[in-house]
Design an enzyme around this catalytic site. Structure first.
Site, PDB file in Angstrom:
ATOM      1  N   HIS A  76       0.816  -1.209   0.000  1.00  0.00           N
ATOM      2  CA  HIS A  76       0.000   0.000   0.000  1.00  0.00           C
ATOM      3  C   HIS A  76       0.854   1.264   0.000  1.00  0.00           C
ATOM      4  O   HIS A  76       0.395   2.315  -0.473  1.00  0.00           O
ATOM      5  CB  HIS A  76      -0.953  -0.017   1.187  1.00  0.00           C
ATOM      6  CG  HIS A  76      -2.156  -0.886   0.961  1.00  0.00           C
ATOM      7  ND1 HIS A  76      -3.438  -0.481   1.237  1.00  0.00           N
ATOM      8  CD2 HIS A  76      -2.265  -2.139   0.446  1.00  0.00           C
ATOM      9  CE1 HIS A  76      -4.286  -1.459   0.918  1.00  0.00           C
ATOM     10  NE2 HIS A  76      -3.589  -2.470   0.445  1.00  0.00           N
ATOM     11  N   VAL A  80       1.220   3.610  -4.018  1.00  0.00           N
ATOM     12  CA  VAL A  80       0.686   4.973  -3.969  1.00  0.00           C
ATOM     13  C   VAL A  80       1.854   5.940  -3.796  1.00  0.00           C
ATOM     14  O   VAL A  80       2.511   5.944  -2.758  1.00  0.00           O
ATOM     15  CB  VAL A  80      -0.312   5.136  -2.808  1.00  0.00           C
ATOM     16  CG1 VAL A  80      -0.838   6.575  -2.755  1.00  0.00           C
ATOM     17  CG2 VAL A  80      -1.469   4.158  -2.965  1.00  0.00           C
ATOM     18  N   ASP A  84       7.889   5.591  -0.479  1.00  0.00           N
ATOM     19  CA  ASP A  84       8.426   6.783   0.184  1.00  0.00           C
ATOM     20  C   ASP A  84       7.947   6.932   1.614  1.00  0.00           C
ATOM     21  O   ASP A  84       8.114   7.993   2.224  1.00  0.00           O
ATOM     22  CB  ASP A  84       8.045   8.039  -0.605  1.00  0.00           C
ATOM     23  CG  ASP A  84       6.534   8.269  -0.654  1.00  0.00           C
ATOM     24  OD1 ASP A  84       5.777   7.361  -0.230  1.00  0.00           O
ATOM     25  OD2 ASP A  84       6.112   9.350  -1.111  1.00  0.00           O
ATOM     26  N   PRO A 168      -5.809  -1.626  -5.943  1.00  0.00           N
ATOM     27  CA  PRO A 168      -6.883  -2.530  -6.362  1.00  0.00           C
ATOM     28  C   PRO A 168      -7.724  -2.954  -5.161  1.00  0.00           C
ATOM     29  O   PRO A 168      -7.177  -3.428  -4.168  1.00  0.00           O
ATOM     30  CB  PRO A 168      -6.130  -3.737  -6.943  1.00  0.00           C
ATOM     31  CG  PRO A 168      -4.743  -3.237  -7.226  1.00  0.00           C
ATOM     32  CD  PRO A 168      -4.474  -2.193  -6.195  1.00  0.00           C
ATOM     33  N   HIS A 198      -0.639 -13.245  -0.110  1.00  0.00           N
ATOM     34  CA  HIS A 198      -1.843 -13.563   0.651  1.00  0.00           C
ATOM     35  C   HIS A 198      -1.733 -14.911   1.353  1.00  0.00           C
ATOM     36  O   HIS A 198      -2.618 -15.274   2.128  1.00  0.00           O
ATOM     37  CB  HIS A 198      -3.062 -13.553  -0.271  1.00  0.00           C
ATOM     38  CG  HIS A 198      -3.521 -12.172  -0.629  1.00  0.00           C
ATOM     39  ND1 HIS A 198      -4.644 -11.924  -1.382  1.00  0.00           N
ATOM     40  CD2 HIS A 198      -3.000 -10.952  -0.348  1.00  0.00           C
ATOM     41  CE1 HIS A 198      -4.802 -10.620  -1.549  1.00  0.00           C
ATOM     42  NE2 HIS A 198      -3.804 -10.011  -0.931  1.00  0.00           N
ATOM     43  N   SER A 255      -1.790 -23.801   7.349  1.00  0.00           N
ATOM     44  CA  SER A 255      -0.608 -23.097   6.858  1.00  0.00           C
ATOM     45  C   SER A 255      -0.670 -21.603   7.171  1.00  0.00           C
ATOM     46  O   SER A 255      -0.005 -20.801   6.542  1.00  0.00           O
ATOM     47  CB  SER A 255      -0.482 -23.303   5.345  1.00  0.00           C
ATOM     48  OG  SER A 255       0.687 -22.706   4.844  1.00  0.00           O
TER      49      SER A 255
END
Length: 331
Positions: A76, A80, A84, A168, A198, A255
């Site tokens: 994230h 965007v 930074d 997304p 994920h 897992s």
């Protein structure tokens, strides 16, 4: 679907070529101003990467879901305005306040690491580099690949929530997701590799409730979801009418929080929790990628290439940006 021997071998050959080309590209991908061992000799007698690694190890010893928080954070942040550390800035209207970032955690871990490094060498180590290195360490400590990262980023000086529309959403379809990744310079194969994070990911019931109880306004569950998996989610994780927005792990319960290929295996069994997860396995353009990562040993090298490419998106180096004293505020 049945494939002839010729078509199967042709597809395999094509996959090998794609993997070779993508991995080869990592050597020249947008990292000219970053460097290995960037902080060597720059923090008095302190080994910067060792400090970060030690902090991550200590945190994982009692909160192993921190690996999910760091992977969520790096994606994230970098997607965007580039990598930074703009996601760390506090204040009204910053990225941190965007609805897309409400589930992110690990901010306090970054603060702790930054404080320790500021005490050792003030104004030297960027918050952006801490995110990248800490994520690398967490992945390796949770069963994933060990890999080198290039450092030398500087911190951004602005953060605005509306720019998070670049991210997304979890309900996005695969063609739209692929287009959003393409705008950042990633192909669909790299997108699939990054989504493999994920395997240690978490979500909340509110983001999958429609699939469980009212798919596309039908008043019923998503018929494509594996019935056994659906039953587990409905009975234990997200029972109808609950008042608390429970956490849902995105991988096989056996897992959870282990970085491996089981996420892809789950999808092949129609056990993707998020729309975008199951879409990756159902869309013809990416279904073969899911099977490829589930059935081979190539997920780790592809993930390393993709995550390092992500970590090099629109970085600030040289005299651009700044080295923040406090990761939550500009100097």
């Amino acid at each position: 679907m049945h494939y002839s021997a010729v078509s199967s071998s042709s597809r395999f050959a094509a996959v090998v070529v794609v993997v070779a080309v993508v991995l080869a590209s990592s050597a020249v991908c947008c990292r000219a101003q970053l460097a290995n061992n960037y902080y060597a000799g720059k923090c008095n007698n302190t080994n910067v990467e060792a400090v970060i690694q030690s902090a991550v190890k200590a945190r994982l010893s009692w909160e192993n879901k921190m690996v999910a928080g760091l992977l969520h954070m790096i994606f994230h942040d970098c997607f965007v305005q580039g990598c930074d550390a703009s996601i760390l800035l506090d204040g009204p209207g910053t990225e941190k306040t965007a609805v897309q970032n409400t589930g992110i955690f690990a901010y306090d871990l970054i603060d702790d690491i930054k404080s320790e490094l500021e005490a050792a060498c003030p104004g030297v180590v960027s918050c952006a580099d801490i995110i990248v290195a800490a994520t690398r360490d967490a992945v390796g400590m949770c069963g994933g690949p060990s890999y080198a990262v290039q450092l030398g980023r500087r911190d951004g000086m602005s953060s605005v929530s509306w720019m998070c529309s670049d991210l997304p959403p979890p309900q996005v379809d695969i063609p739209t997701a692929a287009a959003m990744f393409a705008k950042k310079g990633f192909n669909s194969f790299e997108m699939a590799a990054l989504m493999g994070a994920h395997t240690v990911g978490v979500t909340h019931c509110s983001l999958i409730e429609d699939r469980l109880y009212n798919f596309n306004g039908t008043g019923a569950a998503d018929p494509s979801m594996d019935p056994a998996y659906l039953g587990i989610l409905q009975k234990y994780a997200c029972p109808k009418g609950q008042t608390f927005d429970n956490i849902v792990y995105l991988d096989d319960p056996n897992s959870i929080l282990t970085f491996d290929t089981s996420y892809f295996s789950q999808i092949t069994k129609q056990r993707g929790a998020l729309v975008v997860d199951q879409g990756l396995g159902d869309d013809p353009s990416t279904a073969w990628m899911v099977r490829y990562f589930a059935d081979t040993n190539n997920f780790f090298p592809m993930f390393v290439q993709a995550i390092n490419k992500l970590a090099a998106v629109e970085v600030l180096t040289g005299t651009d940006g700044e080295i923040r004293t406090n990761c939550r505020a500009t100097n």
